[in-house]
Structures are given as structure tokens and as C-alpha cells.
Design a protein around this motif. Structure first.
Motif, PDB file in Angstrom:
ATOM      1  N   GLY A  29      18.358 -39.314   0.760  1.00  0.00           N
ATOM      2  CA  GLY A  29      17.878 -38.824  -0.521  1.00  0.00           C
ATOM      3  C   GLY A  29      16.359 -38.738  -0.523  1.00  0.00           C
ATOM      4  O   GLY A  29      15.676 -39.615   0.020  1.00  0.00           O
ATOM      5  N   SER A  30      15.820 -37.693  -1.117  1.00  0.00           N
ATOM      6  CA  SER A  30      14.373 -37.466  -1.074  1.00  0.00           C
ATOM      7  C   SER A  30      13.573 -38.576  -1.740  1.00  0.00           C
ATOM      8  O   SER A  30      12.378 -38.711  -1.474  1.00  0.00           O
ATOM      9  CB  SER A  30      14.043 -36.116  -1.728  1.00  0.00           C
ATOM     10  OG  SER A  30      14.587 -35.052  -0.962  1.00  0.00           O
ATOM     11  N   CYS A  31      14.203 -39.373  -2.585  1.00  0.00           N
ATOM     12  CA  CYS A  31      13.494 -40.477  -3.250  1.00  0.00           C
ATOM     13  C   CYS A  31      13.770 -41.833  -2.599  1.00  0.00           C
ATOM     14  O   CYS A  31      13.335 -42.862  -3.118  1.00  0.00           O
ATOM     15  CB  CYS A  31      13.885 -40.526  -4.731  1.00  0.00           C
ATOM     16  SG  CYS A  31      13.418 -39.063  -5.664  1.00  0.00           S
ATOM     17  N   GLU A  32      14.502 -41.830  -1.490  1.00  0.00           N
ATOM     18  CA  GLU A  32      14.899 -43.091  -0.873  1.00  0.00           C
ATOM     19  C   GLU A  32      13.837 -43.688   0.042  1.00  0.00           C
ATOM     20  O   GLU A  32      13.903 -44.860   0.384  1.00  0.00           O
ATOM     21  CB  GLU A  32      16.193 -42.898  -0.076  1.00  0.00           C
ATOM     22  CG  GLU A  32      17.435 -42.699  -0.942  1.00  0.00           C
ATOM     23  CD  GLU A  32      18.699 -42.618  -0.108  1.00  0.00           C
ATOM     24  OE1 GLU A  32      18.696 -43.168   1.017  1.00  0.00           O
ATOM     25  OE2 GLU A  32      19.683 -42.015  -0.561  1.00  0.00           O
ATOM     26  N   ILE A  33      12.862 -42.885   0.475  1.00  0.00           N
ATOM     27  CA  ILE A  33      11.844 -43.381   1.409  1.00  0.00           C
ATOM     28  C   ILE A  33      10.647 -43.890   0.613  1.00  0.00           C
ATOM     29  O   ILE A  33       9.961 -43.111  -0.044  1.00  0.00           O
ATOM     30  CB  ILE A  33      11.392 -42.278   2.377  1.00  0.00           C
ATOM     31  CG1 ILE A  33      12.595 -41.655   3.089  1.00  0.00           C
ATOM     32  CG2 ILE A  33      10.405 -42.839   3.407  1.00  0.00           C
ATOM     33  CD1 ILE A  33      12.239 -40.473   3.973  1.00  0.00           C
ATOM     34  N   PRO A  34      10.361 -45.194   0.653  1.00  0.00           N
ATOM     35  CA  PRO A  34       9.211 -45.728  -0.087  1.00  0.00           C
ATOM     36  C   PRO A  34       7.905 -45.122   0.436  1.00  0.00           C
ATOM     37  O   PRO A  34       7.780 -44.814   1.623  1.00  0.00           O
ATOM     38  CB  PRO A  34       9.274 -47.233   0.203  1.00  0.00           C
ATOM     39  CG  PRO A  34      10.698 -47.487   0.593  1.00  0.00           C
ATOM     40  CD  PRO A  34      11.141 -46.259   1.307  1.00  0.00           C
ATOM     41  N   PRO A  35       6.915 -44.942  -0.430  1.00  0.00           N
ATOM     42  CA  PRO A  35       5.645 -44.312  -0.036  1.00  0.00           C
ATOM     43  C   PRO A  35       4.946 -45.006   1.125  1.00  0.00           C
ATOM     44  O   PRO A  35       4.224 -44.355   1.881  1.00  0.00           O
ATOM     45  CB  PRO A  35       4.797 -44.410  -1.318  1.00  0.00           C
ATOM     46  CG  PRO A  35       5.800 -44.479  -2.427  1.00  0.00           C
ATOM     47  CD  PRO A  35       6.951 -45.247  -1.867  1.00  0.00           C
ATOM     48  N   LEU A  71      18.214 -28.060   2.068  1.00  0.00           N
ATOM     49  CA  LEU A  71      17.560 -29.327   1.724  1.00  0.00           C
ATOM     50  C   LEU A  71      17.238 -29.368   0.231  1.00  0.00           C
ATOM     51  O   LEU A  71      17.402 -30.402  -0.420  1.00  0.00           O
ATOM     52  CB  LEU A  71      16.281 -29.501   2.546  1.00  0.00           C
ATOM     53  CG  LEU A  71      16.456 -29.768   4.043  1.00  0.00           C
ATOM     54  CD1 LEU A  71      15.109 -29.759   4.745  1.00  0.00           C
ATOM     55  CD2 LEU A  71      17.167 -31.103   4.269  1.00  0.00           C
ATOM     56  N   ARG A  72      16.782 -28.252  -0.295  1.00  0.00           N
ATOM     57  CA  ARG A  72      16.423 -28.196  -1.710  1.00  0.00           C
ATOM     58  C   ARG A  72      17.655 -28.372  -2.595  1.00  0.00           C
ATOM     59  O   ARG A  72      17.622 -29.121  -3.583  1.00  0.00           O
ATOM     60  CB  ARG A  72      15.742 -26.862  -1.999  1.00  0.00           C
ATOM     61  CG  ARG A  72      15.252 -26.691  -3.427  1.00  0.00           C
ATOM     62  CD  ARG A  72      14.576 -25.351  -3.592  1.00  0.00           C
ATOM     63  NE  ARG A  72      13.326 -25.278  -2.819  1.00  0.00           N
ATOM     64  CZ  ARG A  72      12.745 -24.148  -2.410  1.00  0.00           C
ATOM     65  NH1 ARG A  72      13.341 -22.989  -2.657  1.00  0.00           N
ATOM     66  NH2 ARG A  72      11.615 -24.181  -1.755  1.00  0.00           N
ATOM     67  N   ALA A  73      18.750 -27.707  -2.236  1.00  0.00           N
ATOM     68  CA  ALA A  73      19.974 -27.770  -3.050  1.00  0.00           C
ATOM     69  C   ALA A  73      20.609 -29.153  -3.000  1.00  0.00           C
ATOM     70  O   ALA A  73      21.170 -29.633  -3.991  1.00  0.00           O
ATOM     71  CB  ALA A  73      20.970 -26.711  -2.576  1.00  0.00           C
ATOM     72  N   SER A  74      20.513 -29.819  -1.862  1.00  0.00           N
ATOM     73  CA  SER A  74      21.143 -31.127  -1.710  1.00  0.00           C
ATOM     74  C   SER A  74      20.238 -32.279  -2.141  1.00  0.00           C
ATOM     75  O   SER A  74      20.702 -33.410  -2.300  1.00  0.00           O
ATOM     76  CB  SER A  74      21.557 -31.340  -0.251  1.00  0.00           C
ATOM     77  OG  SER A  74      20.421 -31.331   0.597  1.00  0.00           O
ATOM     78  N   GLY A  75      18.945 -31.998  -2.330  1.00  0.00           N
ATOM     79  CA  GLY A  75      17.999 -33.051  -2.685  1.00  0.00           C
ATOM     80  C   GLY A  75      17.804 -34.049  -1.561  1.00  0.00           C
ATOM     81  O   GLY A  75      17.521 -35.224  -1.804  1.00  0.00           O
ATOM     82  N   LYS A  76      17.935 -33.558  -0.329  1.00  0.00           N
ATOM     83  CA  LYS A  76      17.848 -34.437   0.833  1.00  0.00           C
ATOM     84  C   LYS A  76      16.563 -34.194   1.631  1.00  0.00           C
ATOM     85  O   LYS A  76      15.932 -33.147   1.539  1.00  0.00           O
ATOM     86  CB  LYS A  76      19.047 -34.230   1.757  1.00  0.00           C
ATOM     87  CG  LYS A  76      20.400 -34.464   1.107  1.00  0.00           C
ATOM     88  CD  LYS A  76      20.607 -35.937   0.752  1.00  0.00           C
ATOM     89  CE  LYS A  76      22.006 -36.151   0.190  1.00  0.00           C
ATOM     90  NZ  LYS A  76      22.234 -37.573  -0.186  1.00  0.00           N
ATOM     91  N   THR A  77      16.226 -35.190   2.440  1.00  0.00           N
ATOM     92  CA  THR A  77      15.112 -35.107   3.382  1.00  0.00           C
ATOM     93  C   THR A  77      15.663 -35.341   4.778  1.00  0.00           C
ATOM     94  O   THR A  77      16.440 -36.278   4.993  1.00  0.00           O
ATOM     95  CB  THR A  77      14.041 -36.173   3.065  1.00  0.00           C
ATOM     96  OG1 THR A  77      13.387 -35.835   1.840  1.00  0.00           O
ATOM     97  CG2 THR A  77      13.000 -36.245   4.177  1.00  0.00           C
ATOM     98  N   GLY A  78      15.288 -34.474   5.718  1.00  0.00           N
ATOM     99  CA  GLY A  78      15.766 -34.598   7.085  1.00  0.00           C
ATOM    100  C   GLY A  78      14.874 -35.518   7.905  1.00  0.00           C
ATOM    101  O   GLY A  78      13.654 -35.523   7.744  1.00  0.00           O
ATOM    102  N   LEU A  79      15.475 -36.304   8.794  1.00  0.00           N
ATOM    103  CA  LEU A  79      14.735 -37.220   9.652  1.00  0.00           C
ATOM    104  C   LEU A  79      14.967 -36.883  11.119  1.00  0.00           C
ATOM    105  O   LEU A  79      16.060 -36.489  11.509  1.00  0.00           O
ATOM    106  CB  LEU A  79      15.168 -38.669   9.400  1.00  0.00           C
ATOM    107  CG  LEU A  79      14.923 -39.241   8.004  1.00  0.00           C
ATOM    108  CD1 LEU A  79      15.487 -40.648   7.918  1.00  0.00           C
ATOM    109  CD2 LEU A  79      13.440 -39.246   7.668  1.00  0.00           C
TER     110      LEU A  79
END
Length: 275
Positions: free
Chosen positions: A99-105, A132-140
């Protein structure tokens, strides 16, 4: 001047490979930079690599050394380091999504723009961006740049993709030792209400242009006033030395030896006249 790509390769998602290029998202030229000047002579201070007892050394003669626990240094030839084959040198594979908000700053390091290399790559590039935009995800994934393998995150940014390098787990210092003295008692309700109200009152959409670097602006104004002031001391940008540009001044011992050689060696003591 057009920006230079820091990395060129393939962005891979499963069996799909997209030719991409990586560019720095920050501009260091916006900052004021200074040169170090020797005040008495007005000449630029230069640095050179020297070895005790030897003096200045050539860059080609320098190799990497790794210090071991038993106070030994293991030497590595450049070819040995270059021989390490990493797939991430030319391929940046997205192996996990969060999730795009799961990675702490605290984990984020530096931002880069990830762009398609050519028109043919744009279609697949847009598919990844929109997914990525539609799923609200961030790729690693991992990518090798400048001789180092980075952990990196990719997420949509405007019409393109933003790649941000991340710190590895062993690079983050634990906060427990620093925060353990802070008591975990609840805050005073009245004070908490006032602080919350203040936060709500000052809440607004993020706009980076609303913040200015006042120190850089004041420094730039100082430099401009110094430039216009005819009484400001000035020195030539070039040192005026005979040495090639970028060559460092030799150390004192080398200079003394060179002077001695120019004069034909040590002078023999004068013979005493016979009385």
C-alpha cells in the motif's frame, strides 16, 4: 542543458519488460556553492591524494581496501569489483507491491524520475502507471546505480512514475534508545484540544511553493551586493600557475627536493685557505 540519464535498462513486471531511463528529481544547481580560497594569496585551495613517505600518487595506482576485524586491510582490484554480475545493473524488476501509505517516511532516501526510453515503450509504461494508480499500490524492487545496489519504490507521479531509493533495514538506527525516556502518559485533555484545534486551523493542501529558502535568498542577495560593490576584494578565477588545470600542489618535501635538484644538489663546503 538537458539532464543526463543516471541509469538505462528494463523495468520488468512479470514477463513484461519496458525500456526506461532514470533521472534525478532534484536540482543541486539551485544551491549556492563556494570555492575555498587561501586568503593571503587569493589562490584556490586544492586537494591531492598522498601516501606518507611517498607523496602524491596517481589515481590509477589507487585500489579499494576493506579493513577486517583483525586490523588487516584486504585489497581489491577494480576488475574484481567490476566482475560482480548483478541482474539489477540492467533490470529493475518489481517483485512486491505494498500500500502506498505503508512505507514510513524514514525509509525514503532520494527521488528519481522513471521515464520510458522511447515512444514504443510508452504504452506498456502507461499500463504500469495506471495499474499502480488504480490499486493504490507502490512497487518494490532493486536497482544497481553508481556501483551500489539500491532498494527502490515506484509509484505514480503526475503523468509518469517516481522512483525513490529506500534505506535497507540495517541502515536505520533504532529509536528506542532515544525515545525511551519519554513517558507514555496521555497528554492533558485541555492542552490536547487546543493543539488539535490549532492543527485543524492551519491545515491546507500541500503546496511546496508556499515555502521559500530564506537563508539561500539572503545569501544570494549578499553575494549580489558584494559583486556590485567595487570595494569588494576580488581574485582571478584561474590560479595563474604553470601546473595543468586540476593538478594539485606538491607537498613541502617534494617541493624542497625539486628545488635542490634544480640547483645541482647540495653545495660542497668551501675549502679553508691555507694560512
Amino acid at each position: 542543458m538537458a539532464p543526463r540519464a543516471l541509469w538505462k535498462g528494463q523495468l520488468r513486471l512479470s514477463l513484461v519488460s519496458i525500456p526506461v531511463e532514470v533521472y534525478s528529481a532534484t536540482d543541486s544547481s539551485a544551491k549556492v556553492s563556494f570555492r575555498q580560497i587561501h586568503a593571503p594569496s587569493g589562490k584556490r585551495v586544492r586537494y591531492e591524494k598522498t601516501v606518507p613517505g611517498i607523496g602524491p600518487v596517481k589515481s590509477d595506482d589507487i585500489v579499494k581496501g576493506w579493513e577486517t576485524d583483525d586490523d588487516q586491510i584486504v585489497l581489491l582490484d577494480p576488475d574484481e569489483v567490476d566482475a560482480i554480475k548483478l541482474e539489477t545493473r540492467k533490470t529493475f524488476e518489481l517483485v512486491q507491491f505494498v500500500g502506498s501509505c505503508e512505507i514510513p517516511p524514514i525509509w525514503f532516501d532520494r527521488p528519481y524520475y522513471l521515464v520510458p526510453s522511447d515512444d514504443l515503450a510508452e504504452d506498456a509504461y502507461r499500463v504500469v502507471r495506471d495499474a499502480l494508480r488504480a490499486s493504490g499500490k507502490t512497487g518494490l524492487g532493486q536497482i544497481t546505480m553508481r556501483g551500489k545496489e539500491y532498494l527502490a519504490a515506484v509509484r505514480p507521479c503526475g503523468d509518469g512514475l517516481l522512483m525513490e531509493t529506500l534505506h535497507y533495514a540495517d541502515e536505520i538506527r533504532a529509536s528506542d534508545a532515544l525515545f525511551q525516556q519519554i513517558e507514555d502518559d496521555p497528554a492533558d485533555p485541555d492542552l490536547l484540544e487546543v493543539a488539535t484545534s490549532l492543527i485543524e486551523r492551519k491545515t491546507a493542501p500541500f503546496d511546496a511553493t508556499a515555502f521559500k529558502d530564506s537563508y539561500s535568498a539572503a545569501l544570494q542577495a549578499l553575494l549580489e551586493s558584494k559583486r556590485k560593490n567595487k570595494k569588494t576584494r576580488r581574485v582571478p578565477a584561474g590560479d595563474g600557475d604553470d601546473a595543468p588545470q586540476g593538478e594539485n600542489v606538491v607537498d613541502l618535501m617534494a617541493a624542497l627536493k625539486q628545488s635542490l635538484k634544480a640547483e645541482g644538489g647540495r653545495k660542497k663546503p668551501a675549502k679553508k685557505k691555507a694560512s
